[in-house]
Motif scaffolding. Structure first.
Motif, PDB file in Angstrom:
ATOM      1  N   LEU A  96       0.856  -1.176   0.000  1.00  0.00           N
ATOM      2  CA  LEU A  96       0.000   0.000   0.000  1.00  0.00           C
ATOM      3  C   LEU A  96       0.895   1.229   0.000  1.00  0.00           C
ATOM      4  O   LEU A  96       1.728   1.396   0.884  1.00  0.00           O
ATOM      5  CB  LEU A  96      -0.915   0.007   1.234  1.00  0.00           C
ATOM      6  CG  LEU A  96      -1.770   1.251   1.447  1.00  0.00           C
ATOM      7  CD1 LEU A  96      -2.845   1.337   0.371  1.00  0.00           C
ATOM      8  CD2 LEU A  96      -2.403   1.230   2.822  1.00  0.00           C
ATOM      9  N   ILE A  97       0.743   2.078  -1.017  1.00  0.00           N
ATOM     10  CA  ILE A  97       1.585   3.262  -1.158  1.00  0.00           C
ATOM     11  C   ILE A  97       0.715   4.497  -0.979  1.00  0.00           C
ATOM     12  O   ILE A  97      -0.295   4.658  -1.654  1.00  0.00           O
ATOM     13  CB  ILE A  97       2.263   3.288  -2.541  1.00  0.00           C
ATOM     14  CG1 ILE A  97       3.123   2.049  -2.726  1.00  0.00           C
ATOM     15  CG2 ILE A  97       3.089   4.562  -2.706  1.00  0.00           C
ATOM     16  CD1 ILE A  97       3.586   1.843  -4.146  1.00  0.00           C
ATOM     17  N   ILE A  98       1.133   5.362  -0.045  1.00  0.00           N
ATOM     18  CA  ILE A  98       0.451   6.636   0.201  1.00  0.00           C
ATOM     19  C   ILE A  98       1.450   7.734  -0.120  1.00  0.00           C
ATOM     20  O   ILE A  98       2.506   7.828   0.516  1.00  0.00           O
ATOM     21  CB  ILE A  98      -0.031   6.731   1.656  1.00  0.00           C
ATOM     22  CG1 ILE A  98      -0.980   5.579   1.972  1.00  0.00           C
ATOM     23  CG2 ILE A  98      -0.708   8.065   1.906  1.00  0.00           C
ATOM     24  CD1 ILE A  98      -1.327   5.436   3.422  1.00  0.00           C
ATOM     25  N   ASP A  99       1.125   8.560  -1.113  1.00  0.00           N
ATOM     26  CA  ASP A  99       2.059   9.585  -1.563  1.00  0.00           C
ATOM     27  C   ASP A  99       2.287  10.668  -0.510  1.00  0.00           C
ATOM     28  O   ASP A  99       3.420  10.982  -0.167  1.00  0.00           O
ATOM     29  CB  ASP A  99       1.566  10.218  -2.868  1.00  0.00           C
ATOM     30  CG  ASP A  99       1.615   9.243  -4.032  1.00  0.00           C
ATOM     31  OD1 ASP A  99       2.358   8.241  -3.952  1.00  0.00           O
ATOM     32  OD2 ASP A  99       0.907   9.482  -5.014  1.00  0.00           O
ATOM     33  N   HIS A 100       1.237  11.270  -0.004  1.00  0.00           N
ATOM     34  CA  HIS A 100       1.342  12.346   0.987  1.00  0.00           C
ATOM     35  C   HIS A 100       0.430  12.027   2.160  1.00  0.00           C
ATOM     36  O   HIS A 100      -0.733  11.680   1.961  1.00  0.00           O
ATOM     37  CB  HIS A 100       0.932  13.688   0.381  1.00  0.00           C
ATOM     38  CG  HIS A 100       1.788  14.090  -0.767  1.00  0.00           C
ATOM     39  ND1 HIS A 100       1.476  13.777  -2.062  1.00  0.00           N
ATOM     40  CD2 HIS A 100       2.959  14.769  -0.813  1.00  0.00           C
ATOM     41  CE1 HIS A 100       2.421  14.244  -2.859  1.00  0.00           C
ATOM     42  NE2 HIS A 100       3.325  14.847  -2.132  1.00  0.00           N
ATOM     43  N   PHE A 101       0.962  12.196   3.362  1.00  0.00           N
ATOM     44  CA  PHE A 101       0.151  11.848   4.528  1.00  0.00           C
ATOM     45  C   PHE A 101      -1.039  12.774   4.676  1.00  0.00           C
ATOM     46  O   PHE A 101      -2.163  12.327   4.845  1.00  0.00           O
ATOM     47  CB  PHE A 101       0.993  11.897   5.808  1.00  0.00           C
ATOM     48  CG  PHE A 101       0.167  11.709   7.053  1.00  0.00           C
ATOM     49  CD1 PHE A 101      -0.261  10.445   7.414  1.00  0.00           C
ATOM     50  CD2 PHE A 101      -0.212  12.781   7.833  1.00  0.00           C
ATOM     51  CE1 PHE A 101      -1.038  10.257   8.537  1.00  0.00           C
ATOM     52  CE2 PHE A 101      -0.986  12.602   8.956  1.00  0.00           C
ATOM     53  CZ  PHE A 101      -1.392  11.342   9.312  1.00  0.00           C
ATOM     54  N   TRP A 102      -0.786  14.057   4.638  1.00  0.00           N
ATOM     55  CA  TRP A 102      -1.838  14.981   5.049  1.00  0.00           C
ATOM     56  C   TRP A 102      -3.072  14.896   4.158  1.00  0.00           C
ATOM     57  O   TRP A 102      -4.169  14.728   4.649  1.00  0.00           O
ATOM     58  CB  TRP A 102      -1.298  16.404   5.114  1.00  0.00           C
ATOM     59  CG  TRP A 102      -2.285  17.317   5.756  1.00  0.00           C
ATOM     60  CD1 TRP A 102      -2.959  18.325   5.179  1.00  0.00           C
ATOM     61  CD2 TRP A 102      -2.749  17.268   7.107  1.00  0.00           C
ATOM     62  NE1 TRP A 102      -3.802  18.910   6.080  1.00  0.00           N
ATOM     63  CE2 TRP A 102      -3.688  18.287   7.274  1.00  0.00           C
ATOM     64  CE3 TRP A 102      -2.463  16.452   8.198  1.00  0.00           C
ATOM     65  CZ2 TRP A 102      -4.345  18.524   8.474  1.00  0.00           C
ATOM     66  CZ3 TRP A 102      -3.115  16.684   9.392  1.00  0.00           C
ATOM     67  CH2 TRP A 102      -4.043  17.716   9.514  1.00  0.00           C
ATOM     68  N   TRP A 103      -2.918  15.010   2.858  1.00  0.00           N
ATOM     69  CA  TRP A 103      -4.115  15.014   2.010  1.00  0.00           C
ATOM     70  C   TRP A 103      -4.563  13.621   1.619  1.00  0.00           C
ATOM     71  O   TRP A 103      -5.750  13.301   1.694  1.00  0.00           O
ATOM     72  CB  TRP A 103      -3.882  15.863   0.766  1.00  0.00           C
ATOM     73  CG  TRP A 103      -3.628  17.282   1.134  1.00  0.00           C
ATOM     74  CD1 TRP A 103      -2.457  17.963   0.949  1.00  0.00           C
ATOM     75  CD2 TRP A 103      -4.517  18.200   1.776  1.00  0.00           C
ATOM     76  NE1 TRP A 103      -2.576  19.244   1.437  1.00  0.00           N
ATOM     77  CE2 TRP A 103      -3.840  19.414   1.950  1.00  0.00           C
ATOM     78  CE3 TRP A 103      -5.820  18.106   2.230  1.00  0.00           C
ATOM     79  CZ2 TRP A 103      -4.410  20.514   2.548  1.00  0.00           C
ATOM     80  CZ3 TRP A 103      -6.396  19.206   2.830  1.00  0.00           C
ATOM     81  CH2 TRP A 103      -5.690  20.399   2.976  1.00  0.00           C
ATOM     82  N   ASP A 104      -3.644  12.787   1.202  1.00  0.00           N
ATOM     83  CA  ASP A 104      -4.026  11.475   0.694  1.00  0.00           C
ATOM     84  C   ASP A 104      -4.497  10.540   1.806  1.00  0.00           C
ATOM     85  O   ASP A 104      -5.525   9.874   1.671  1.00  0.00           O
ATOM     86  CB  ASP A 104      -2.865  10.842  -0.060  1.00  0.00           C
ATOM     87  CG  ASP A 104      -2.487  11.644  -1.292  1.00  0.00           C
ATOM     88  OD1 ASP A 104      -3.371  12.328  -1.832  1.00  0.00           O
ATOM     89  OD2 ASP A 104      -1.317  11.578  -1.713  1.00  0.00           O
TER      90      ASP A 104
END
Length: 128
Positions: A96-104
Motif C-alpha cells: 500500500l503506497i500513500i504519496d502524501h500523509f496529510w491530504w491522501d
C-alpha cells in the motif's frame, strides 16, 4: 466467519479509496485479476489487524487531544493507522503506497470510514 467478512469489507473500502484518491496505490502481486484481489485482501487483513491491535492503544493515549478537538483528532488517528498499514506492507509483495500523509491519507481515511459504515449496514451481524 465474521472475521473473513470484515477483511472483505476492509478490502472493498480500500479498493474504493484507491479508486477515488489519486495518491493511494496498491502494488499488486501479479498483473492478473486474481493477483489484484489477493493483494487487496492481504492489505485489508493487515489494515484490520492494525485497527484491532494498535488503534485502541493510540486512541487511548490521544484521548485528551481528541476531547480537546471534539473528536476530530480521530480522523488523524485513523490516517496514522492507514500510514502504519502502508509501512507494514513494504515488507510483503502487496504494498500500500500513500504519496502524501496529510491530504491522501486523510482523504483515504474518510472514504474508508464511509464505505465501511455503508457496507456494515448490509452485513448481518449475529450480536444480540
Amino acid at each position: 466467519m465474521s472475521f473473513l467478512i470484515r477483511v472483505i469489507v476492509n478490502a472493498l473500502a480500500l479498493a474504493v479509496a484507491v479508486w477515488i484518491v489519486p495518491g493511494i496505490h496498491i502494488d499488486a502481486v501479479g498483473d492478473d485479476t486474481l493477483g489484484l484481489v489477493v493483494s487487496y485482501l492481504v492489505v485489508g487483513l493487515i489494515f484490520g489487524l492494525v485497527n484491532a491491535l494498535v488503534r485502541p492503544i493510540v486512541s487511548l493515549l490521544s484521548l485528551p487531544i481528541t476531547c480537546l478537538t471534539l473528536g476530530l483528532f480521530t480522523i488523524v488517528v485513523n490516517a496514522l493507522m492507514l500510514a502504519l498499514t502502508g509501512w507494514l506492507t513494504r515488507f510483503i509483495p502487496a504494498e500500500l503506497i500513500i504519496d502524501h500523509f496529510w491530504w491522501d491519507a486523510i482523504a483515504g481515511t474518510i472514504i474508508i470510514s464511509i464505505v465501511s459504515a455503508v457496507l456494515g449496514l448490509f452485513v448481518s451481524s449475529d450480536r444480540r
